[in-house]
Design a protein around this motif. Sequence first.
Motif, PDB file in Angstrom:
ATOM      1  N   GLU A 152       0.685  -0.901   0.015  1.00 35.16           N
ATOM      2  CA  GLU A 152       0.057   0.024  -0.031  1.00 35.16           C
ATOM      3  C   GLU A 152       0.770   1.328  -0.105  1.00 35.16           C
ATOM      4  OE1 GLU A 152      -2.614  -0.785   3.410  1.00 35.16           O
ATOM      5  OE2 GLU A 152      -3.639  -1.923   2.313  1.00 35.16           O
ATOM      6  N   ALA A 153       1.946   1.149   0.799  1.00 35.61           N
ATOM      7  CA  ALA A 153       2.790   2.497   0.951  1.00 35.61           C
ATOM      8  C   ALA A 153       3.739   2.945  -0.320  1.00 35.61           C
ATOM      9  CB  ALA A 153       3.564   2.208   2.315  1.00 35.61           C
ATOM     10  N   GLU A 154       4.074   1.413  -0.598  1.00 37.20           N
ATOM     11  CA  GLU A 154       5.264   1.794  -1.939  1.00 37.20           C
ATOM     12  C   GLU A 154       4.593   1.866  -3.166  1.00 37.20           C
ATOM     13  OE1 GLU A 154       7.973   2.577  -0.994  1.00 37.20           O
ATOM     14  OE2 GLU A 154       7.930   2.311   0.880  1.00 37.20           O
ATOM     15  N   ALA A 157       0.047   3.906  -2.995  1.00 36.60           N
ATOM     16  CA  ALA A 157       0.372   5.312  -2.543  1.00 36.60           C
ATOM     17  C   ALA A 157       0.776   6.358  -3.863  1.00 36.60           C
ATOM     18  CB  ALA A 157       0.984   5.652  -1.401  1.00 36.60           C
ATOM     19  N   ARG A 158       1.442   5.601  -4.654  1.00 39.82           N
ATOM     20  CA  ARG A 158       2.294   6.177  -5.607  1.00 39.82           C
ATOM     21  C   ARG A 158       1.617   5.828  -6.878  1.00 39.82           C
ATOM     22  NH1 ARG A 158       6.366   4.722  -2.449  1.00 39.82           N
ATOM     23  NH2 ARG A 158       8.219   6.213  -2.371  1.00 39.82           N
TER      24      ARG A 158
END
Length: 168
Positions: A152-154, A157-158
Amino acid sequence: MPRLSEPCPPHGLSVVRGDATSPHAPGPKIIAHVCNDRGGWGKGFVLALSRRWPEPERDYRAWYRARAGNDFGLGAVRLVRVRPDTWVANMVAQHGTRRGRGGGPPIRYEAVAACLRALAAHADELGATVHMPRIGCGLAGGRWERIQPLVEAELLARGVRVTVYDTD
């Protein structure tokens, strides 16, 4: 065609039942998976990749053999083109192949995050979606509860669309 097994938000993570080596999506696709840092290729998801295409294994083994003069190591990623619109991302995020004497799993979550960060750049450059099994959760011994937030973050989110494939 894979069957949807979990609802997916408009720009979120899709989880489907199916074969990650046969992604069903329009446009460029990257199939991502976790490799070890010891040059071993022969168990788990890599067998499905090798049955479909010889190039990812061949490239991984050559990359490992030449590691003294290249970037091979935890956190490194290599894309291998297997079809005009499909690449396999060999992501080195597993230290060794077995649980050590300390009992910990071979997965290295920091390396997973670094690999996913590099993968996001590749996906952005190619305009590709990312397809994967539950990376790092098989032989590497990782827990999806720790890996999903990294995805999700890497990636998400991008703005990278990700599909996770669960087998029947």
